[in-house]
Design an enzyme around this catalytic site. Structure first.
Site, PDB file in Angstrom:
ATOM      1  N   PHE A 144      35.733  42.066  32.580  1.00 41.73           N
ATOM      2  CA  PHE A 144      36.475  40.945  33.168  1.00 41.73           C
ATOM      3  C   PHE A 144      36.841  41.342  34.583  1.00 41.73           C
ATOM      4  O   PHE A 144      37.677  42.221  34.808  1.00 41.73           O
ATOM      5  CB  PHE A 144      37.739  40.597  32.383  1.00 41.73           C
ATOM      6  CG  PHE A 144      38.450  39.413  32.982  1.00 41.73           C
ATOM      7  CD1 PHE A 144      38.044  38.119  32.666  1.00 41.73           C
ATOM      8  CD2 PHE A 144      39.488  39.584  33.881  1.00 41.73           C
ATOM      9  CE1 PHE A 144      38.664  37.022  33.247  1.00 41.73           C
ATOM     10  CE2 PHE A 144      40.115  38.483  34.458  1.00 41.73           C
ATOM     11  CZ  PHE A 144      39.700  37.205  34.141  1.00 41.73           C
ATOM     12  N   ASP A 229      37.157  49.030  39.374  1.00 39.15           N
ATOM     13  CA  ASP A 229      38.067  47.888  39.362  1.00 39.15           C
ATOM     14  C   ASP A 229      39.347  48.329  38.652  1.00 39.15           C
ATOM     15  O   ASP A 229      39.426  48.342  37.429  1.00 39.15           O
ATOM     16  CB  ASP A 229      37.413  46.706  38.629  1.00 39.15           C
ATOM     17  CG  ASP A 229      38.310  45.474  38.579  1.00 39.15           C
ATOM     18  OD1 ASP A 229      39.522  45.607  38.827  1.00 39.15           O
ATOM     19  OD2 ASP A 229      37.805  44.384  38.253  1.00 39.15           O
ATOM     20  N   LYS A 258      46.962  42.629  41.562  1.00 39.81           N
ATOM     21  CA  LYS A 258      48.078  42.489  40.630  1.00 39.81           C
ATOM     22  C   LYS A 258      49.333  43.233  41.070  1.00 39.81           C
ATOM     23  O   LYS A 258      50.082  42.749  41.898  1.00 39.81           O
ATOM     24  CB  LYS A 258      47.635  42.862  39.224  1.00 39.81           C
ATOM     25  CG  LYS A 258      46.613  41.872  38.636  1.00 39.81           C
ATOM     26  CD  LYS A 258      46.452  42.030  37.156  1.00 39.81           C
ATOM     27  CE  LYS A 258      45.356  41.123  36.608  1.00 39.81           C
ATOM     28  NZ  LYS A 258      45.650  39.694  36.733  1.00 39.81           N
TER      29      LYS A 258
END
Length: 404
Positions: A144, A229, A258
């Protein structure tokens, strides 16, 4: 109108006027502080999700709020048409935190992944010498990395892909954790291997021991960029600044987001070497809001907080407490698997006790907020500032809904 009708009215209005691209739990949050949120009915909930790790430092963290307020009184946006006085500090300090040299700031995680893809391709053509239009990036199944058209082009999730084609070419998908398949997929035209050091949305999947070091060795041997990531796994979540550190690995490029914005503003970045990020020339990539003064001010405070090591230590220490308690549920048969590192866990619920969604809803009724994924899994990722007693209480509610 009583409080419950107020909740129902909020939800009904949202359903009527917003696209149905999420299936949120039926709670309407009004205020939040630290690890706790309060809804429009005045009910308090322990946040055990932390905005998918965007709220590592808790809701309304005073250091971050004060940094934002101070900057808002000065200047919030210039665009990159001009320099501003927080930009250089942000880039320098983030590069140093990562042990890298250069930063390319964006806003959202998906933008950062898109930026990483573009960077790897341009590096492949300009530095490695891959023939035009032939660059390949190897990714892992069940990944994801975001929701943009290019990113979903290398997703294996049917829900993420259905009805959004045609898809962007140039990606090779191999099973996560399978070094043999990865080695076979890397060719002379491969420019990057893009991986999550721990797969979050897939259910907090930790790769086999030795996998990440082997990926690092392979990519170095084959002159391929290793792109990590760390949007969910990075910035303290796993008990280290970056999840790669657990196996002593330093990638060629970090993709961050984030928690970099402290739960205050969206901030993301690609961080790498001068050789890699130096391939860009003016006009080839950018963002109006990327690296804006407000974002830089907040992110600088995040970086300063991480430099103390306090939050990594808390995640490590409380993570042991979390996984010890979850391990007992696995031993008793109430859950079938527990995965994760630090204050991050994917918990597979035994079918006899309900689905992940059902368990999430039952926990909500007991004042704990988590989120399900892939049917059977509940994800647990509280803010790193959560207290020991609050963590224990939240886990006690999980035991209660499972009848353990």
């Amino acid at each position: 109108m009583d409080a419950r009708e107020t909740t129902e009215a909020f939800i009904a209005s949202a359903e009527a006027h917003s696209a149905h691209n999420y299936h949120p739990l039926p709670v309407v949050v009004a205020t939040a502080d630290g690890a706790w949120m309060t809804d429009v009915e005045g009910r308090r909930f322990l946040d055990m999700l932390a905005g998918y790790s965007a709220l590592n430092f808790g809701h309304g963290n005073r250091r971050l709020i004060e940094a934002a307020k101070a900057q808002m009184d000065r200047v919030t946006l210039t665009s990159r048409a001009f320099h501003h006085d927080r930009f250089a500090d942000f880039c320098r300090e983030l590069a140093a935190l990562c042990g890298m040299e250069m930063v390319l700031p964006m806003n959202t995680g998906a933008e950062a992944v898109e930026t990483a893809v573009k960077t790897a391709r341009k590096w492949g053509y300009r530095v490695k010498g891959v023939p035009a239009e032939m660059a390949k990036i190897v990714v892992a199944g069940n990944n994801f990395h975001g929701r943009t058209t290019t990113v979903i082009s290398f997703s294996t999730d049917p829900e993420a892909r259905a009805d959004f084609g045609p898809y962007t070419p140039g990606f090779e998908i191999v099973p996560y954790g399978d070094l043999t398949a990865l080695r076979a997929a890397v060719t002379e035209n491969t420019v990057a291997v893009l991986l999550e050091p721990i797969q979050g949305e897939a259910g907090v999947l930790v790769p086999p021991a030795g996998y990440l070091p082997a990926v690092r060795e392979l990519t170095r041997e084959r002159n391929v960029l290793f792109v990590a990531d760390e949007i969910q796994s990075g910035l303290g979540r796993t008990g280290r600044t970056f999840a790669c550190e657990h196996e002593g690995v330093v990638p060629d490029m970090y993709v961050l987001g984030k928690a970099l914005g402290g739960g205050v503003v969206p901030v993301s970045a690609v961080v790498s070497s001068t050789e890699v990020l130096g391939v860009f020339r003016p006009g080839e990539h950018g963002s109006t809001f990327g690296g804006n003064p407000l974002a830089c001010a907040v992110a600088l405070e995040v970086i300063a907080m991480l430099r103390s090591g306090e939050y990594q230590e808390r995640a490590d220490r409380l993570g042991e407490r979390l996984h010890r308690a979850l391990g007992l549920l696995k031993d008793s048969g109430h859950v079938t698997a527990v995965r994760g590192r630090g204050l991050w866990a994917g918990v597979d619920i035994a079918p006899a006790y309900g689905t992940g969604r059902e368990i999430s809803e039952r926990l909500m009724e007991r004042g704990v907020l988590v989120k399900d994924t892939h049917g059977v899994t509940v994800r647990i990722a509280p803010p790193l500032v959560i207290g020991e007693e609050d963590l224990d209480w939240g886990l006690a509610q999980l035991r209660a809904v499972l009848g353990a």
